[in-house]
Design an enzyme around this catalytic site. Sequence first.
Site, mmCIF file in Angstrom:
data_model
loop_
_atom_site.group_PDB
_atom_site.id
_atom_site.type_symbol
_atom_site.label_atom_id
_atom_site.label_comp_id
_atom_site.label_asym_id
_atom_site.label_seq_id
_atom_site.Cartn_x
_atom_site.Cartn_y
_atom_site.Cartn_z
ATOM 1 N N HIS A 167 -1.801 -9.239 -0.306
ATOM 2 C CA HIS A 167 -0.723 -8.703 -1.131
ATOM 3 C C HIS A 167 0.263 -7.952 -0.238
ATOM 4 O O HIS A 167 -0.146 -7.286 0.726
ATOM 5 C CB HIS A 167 -1.300 -7.765 -2.190
ATOM 6 C CG HIS A 167 -0.288 -7.267 -3.167
ATOM 7 N ND1 HIS A 167 0.540 -6.198 -2.903
ATOM 8 C CD2 HIS A 167 0.026 -7.684 -4.424
ATOM 9 C CE1 HIS A 167 1.319 -5.971 -3.940
ATOM 10 N NE2 HIS A 167 1.033 -6.867 -4.882
ATOM 11 N N ASP A 211 1.904 -5.164 -0.311
ATOM 12 C CA ASP A 211 1.627 -3.742 -0.090
ATOM 13 C C ASP A 211 0.380 -3.539 0.758
ATOM 14 O O ASP A 211 0.326 -2.638 1.608
ATOM 15 C CB ASP A 211 1.463 -3.023 -1.430
ATOM 16 C CG ASP A 211 2.763 -3.000 -2.226
ATOM 17 O OD1 ASP A 211 3.835 -3.005 -1.597
ATOM 18 O OD2 ASP A 211 2.691 -2.991 -3.468
ATOM 19 N N LYS A 212 -0.626 -4.394 0.561
ATOM 20 C CA LYS A 212 -1.855 -4.239 1.354
ATOM 21 C C LYS A 212 -1.670 -4.745 2.785
ATOM 22 O O LYS A 212 -2.363 -4.287 3.701
ATOM 23 C CB LYS A 212 -3.013 -4.975 0.684
ATOM 24 C CG LYS A 212 -3.391 -4.446 -0.681
ATOM 25 C CD LYS A 212 -3.561 -2.930 -0.698
ATOM 26 C CE LYS A 212 -4.744 -2.452 0.096
ATOM 27 N NZ LYS A 212 -4.889 -0.970 0.045
ATOM 28 N N GLU A 242 3.838 4.480 8.580
ATOM 29 C CA GLU A 242 4.279 3.749 7.385
ATOM 30 C C GLU A 242 4.845 2.395 7.805
ATOM 31 O O GLU A 242 5.443 2.268 8.885
ATOM 32 C CB GLU A 242 5.364 4.529 6.645
ATOM 33 C CG GLU A 242 5.047 5.994 6.399
ATOM 34 C CD GLU A 242 4.019 6.196 5.301
ATOM 35 O OE1 GLU A 242 3.833 5.255 4.503
ATOM 36 O OE2 GLU A 242 3.423 7.282 5.238
ATOM 37 N N GLU A 298 5.290 9.386 12.325
ATOM 38 C CA GLU A 298 5.145 10.414 13.346
ATOM 39 C C GLU A 298 3.780 10.282 14.008
ATOM 40 O O GLU A 298 2.761 10.116 13.308
ATOM 41 C CB GLU A 298 5.267 11.805 12.718
ATOM 42 C CG GLU A 298 6.592 12.065 12.007
ATOM 43 C CD GLU A 298 6.665 11.398 10.647
ATOM 44 O OE1 GLU A 298 7.737 10.792 10.354
ATOM 45 O OE2 GLU A 298 5.676 11.443 9.907
ATOM 46 N N LYS A 331 -4.212 -11.490 -6.864
ATOM 47 C CA LYS A 331 -4.401 -10.294 -7.692
ATOM 48 C C LYS A 331 -5.433 -10.610 -8.767
ATOM 49 O O LYS A 331 -5.557 -11.759 -9.203
ATOM 50 C CB LYS A 331 -3.087 -9.854 -8.353
ATOM 51 C CG LYS A 331 -1.966 -9.540 -7.394
ATOM 52 C CD LYS A 331 -0.694 -9.153 -8.106
ATOM 53 C CE LYS A 331 -0.799 -7.782 -8.732
ATOM 54 N NZ LYS A 331 0.508 -7.330 -9.287
ATOM 55 N N PHE A 350 2.218 -20.665 -7.874
ATOM 56 C CA PHE A 350 2.170 -19.508 -6.987
ATOM 57 C C PHE A 350 2.025 -20.023 -5.550
ATOM 58 O O PHE A 350 0.976 -19.917 -4.931
ATOM 59 C CB PHE A 350 1.006 -18.603 -7.365
ATOM 60 C CG PHE A 350 1.015 -17.245 -6.701
ATOM 61 C CD1 PHE A 350 1.985 -16.881 -5.772
ATOM 62 C CD2 PHE A 350 0.038 -16.312 -7.016
ATOM 63 C CE1 PHE A 350 1.981 -15.639 -5.177
ATOM 64 C CE2 PHE A 350 0.015 -15.063 -6.420
ATOM 65 C CZ PHE A 350 0.989 -14.723 -5.496
ATOM 66 N N ASP A 385 7.603 -10.937 -2.206
ATOM 67 C CA ASP A 385 7.887 -9.557 -2.622
ATOM 68 C C ASP A 385 7.801 -8.654 -1.401
ATOM 69 O O ASP A 385 6.918 -8.830 -0.548
ATOM 70 C CB ASP A 385 6.872 -9.066 -3.659
ATOM 71 C CG ASP A 385 7.066 -9.718 -5.015
ATOM 72 O OD1 ASP A 385 8.102 -9.487 -5.636
ATOM 73 O OD2 ASP A 385 6.152 -10.465 -5.441
ATOM 74 N N ALA A 386 8.682 -7.667 -1.353
ATOM 75 C CA ALA A 386 8.608 -6.693 -0.267
ATOM 76 C C ALA A 386 7.383 -5.813 -0.449
ATOM 77 O O ALA A 386 6.925 -5.574 -1.571
ATOM 78 C CB ALA A 386 9.878 -5.832 -0.240
ATOM 79 N N ARG A 443 1.572 1.941 -1.771
ATOM 80 C CA ARG A 443 1.987 1.648 -3.148
ATOM 81 C C ARG A 443 0.838 1.144 -4.012
ATOM 82 O O ARG A 443 1.061 0.785 -5.175
ATOM 83 C CB ARG A 443 3.117 0.611 -3.157
ATOM 84 C CG ARG A 443 4.452 1.196 -2.784
ATOM 85 C CD ARG A 443 5.600 0.407 -3.367
ATOM 86 N NE ARG A 443 5.588 -0.995 -3.005
ATOM 87 C CZ ARG A 443 6.619 -1.810 -3.194
ATOM 88 N NH1 ARG A 443 7.728 -1.351 -3.755
ATOM 89 N NH2 ARG A 443 6.557 -3.068 -2.822
ATOM 90 N N LYS A 444 -0.363 1.100 -3.480
ATOM 91 C CA LYS A 444 -1.518 0.666 -4.269
ATOM 92 C C LYS A 444 -2.580 1.759 -4.275
ATOM 93 O O LYS A 444 -3.760 1.529 -4.018
ATOM 94 C CB LYS A 444 -2.072 -0.641 -3.692
ATOM 95 C CG LYS A 444 -1.193 -1.843 -3.986
ATOM 96 C CD LYS A 444 -1.148 -2.120 -5.476
ATOM 97 C CE LYS A 444 -0.174 -3.229 -5.839
ATOM 98 N NZ LYS A 444 1.222 -2.770 -5.823
ATOM 99 N N LYS A 500 -3.051 7.445 7.993
ATOM 100 C CA LYS A 500 -3.103 8.896 8.150
ATOM 101 C C LYS A 500 -4.389 9.323 8.852
ATOM 102 O O LYS A 500 -5.488 8.905 8.455
ATOM 103 C CB LYS A 500 -3.003 9.576 6.781
ATOM 104 C CG LYS A 500 -1.689 9.310 6.073
ATOM 105 C CD LYS A 500 -1.629 10.002 4.724
ATOM 106 C CE LYS A 500 -0.296 9.738 4.034
ATOM 107 N NZ LYS A 500 -0.228 10.376 2.699
ATOM 108 N N LYS A 559 -4.671 14.814 7.677
ATOM 109 C CA LYS A 559 -3.907 14.601 6.440
ATOM 110 C C LYS A 559 -4.892 14.627 5.270
ATOM 111 O O LYS A 559 -5.643 13.683 5.044
ATOM 112 C CB LYS A 559 -3.166 13.267 6.459
ATOM 113 C CG LYS A 559 -1.839 13.276 7.207
ATOM 114 C CD LYS A 559 -1.962 13.591 8.653
ATOM 115 C CE LYS A 559 -0.657 13.414 9.418
ATOM 116 N NZ LYS A 559 -0.829 13.732 10.844
ATOM 117 N N ASP A 567 -4.534 14.301 2.239
ATOM 118 C CA ASP A 567 -4.383 13.238 1.237
ATOM 119 C C ASP A 567 -5.520 12.231 1.358
ATOM 120 O O ASP A 567 -5.998 11.698 0.351
ATOM 121 C CB ASP A 567 -3.053 12.508 1.428
ATOM 122 C CG ASP A 567 -1.878 13.296 0.874
ATOM 123 O OD1 ASP A 567 -2.097 14.134 -0.007
ATOM 124 O OD2 ASP A 567 -0.750 13.076 1.345
#
Length: 483
Positions: free
Chosen positions: A17, A19-20, A45, A58, A168, A234, A242-243, A248-249, A269, A273, A275
């Site tokens: 995908h 995003d992945k 990123e 960074e 998906k 597909f 798709d960008a 985003r997941k 990260k 971090k 998060d």
Amino acid sequence: MGDKTWLFTSESVSEGHPDKVCDRISDSVLDAYLAEEPEARVACETLATTDHLTIAGEVRGPESVLRRVEEIAREAVKEIGYDQPGFSWKTVEIVNRLHAQSSDIAMGVDEGDKGEEGAGDQGIMFGYACNETEELMPAPIQFAHRILRLMAEDRKSGKTPEFGPDAKSQVTLKYQGGKPVGVDTVVVSTQHLEGVSQDKVRELVKPYIEGVFKDEGWDLPADDKLIVNPTGNFVIGGPDGDAGLTGRKIIVDTYGGAAPHGGGAFSGKDPTKVDRSAAYAARYLAKNVVAAGLADKCQIQLAYAIGVPDPVAATSRPSAPARSTRRSSARPCARWSASRRAACARRWACSSRSTRAPRPTATSVARWTPTAASAGSARTSPRTSRPSSATRSRPSNRPAKQCTCRRAPCPAASFHRIKDKTCLQKTCPTWRATTSSRTSRWPATAARSWTSPRPRCRASWPCARNTAPASRSRAPGSPARCT
């Protein structure tokens, strides 16, 4: 929750995908830095689109890794399996915009005089676990992951070359009484080679769905709820279709919507971090609570301030193991007023609760001795009410069973009925109530202390240390004066 039923849905995406793909590249850069310098700082990123990758963020670490970023990204795309027109590991353009970490952030994160690192940012993080699956994950997201994982393994091994990297899945399960009991709908969309019919794709996908739910003993949904490639085609997939962006997941990366999310992504990260690292720690704690059998579900929240080593807040919300399907009260046992409902014991989730209301006997009263827990009991109202249907059954002389609700004292273990009167036994160490229908077997002090031929229970007295006899002239139902 009783027999209440509902549906819950979670989705998953494959490693191909868009995003992945970005998550994978960001983590590959992070791994390269940590392999050469475990104390490196990385916040990477990635943006992916048609034949293009931009890597930004960074870092603080070896310059040798910074020079290899393009090579690392191509290798990640190759391992995923992209070598198609529009996005190929061989021809994709890569722009590296990684730069040095801010000195202001580094000042708060690096070890200070106390030898502790500060949190890399402020924020909230959640950890969650439940006993719906062996992995202690919510069932919908776990089944959705499993479908795509099996498909990816066979695609890479060459067993199903018709599949493309992008895919998906979405699983909707039926819940009853808080537990998954069946599958309602399954949606799978998978990239495929050009020229493969949709009937063929459906035929290839269906065994993976069957294999995932076979061990559960659940029937597959009807054909109209087994949806494969609903658009009808597909072929164009991945960043060419798709960008993609790192992070985003976040719901797919966690619990599929079954638990809250603090909003911070994981990929790219380093451990400073929070998060990422604090979310992992919270999940570890929640998982051990559930694995130890202390709760069916457990949710833990942590909150941090940038540069501060310890959490500024930590909250846990365990859900106790379901011992009864009946409704339970959130009030502590010692503070629940039995006068509000004669059958208040029905509201407690105690597996040892009896629906009958046994009449106390002389033997049971004599054998009872006050405990520290009962001596500190809260006051209960002296008002009586007519027993409900739960306590109108034939009285039983069986002693109350040991309560396992882990609240002491629990009225469910000592709830009795004396004709149309109610009594909470064992809440006052000076309790002296009727022990038999015959006056000759009542305690002598109790018989002398009451004008009524059938004495009432002193558990309603406000003072657990009260040993003074009740006044003959006091109003019925009013507590005796404490001396």
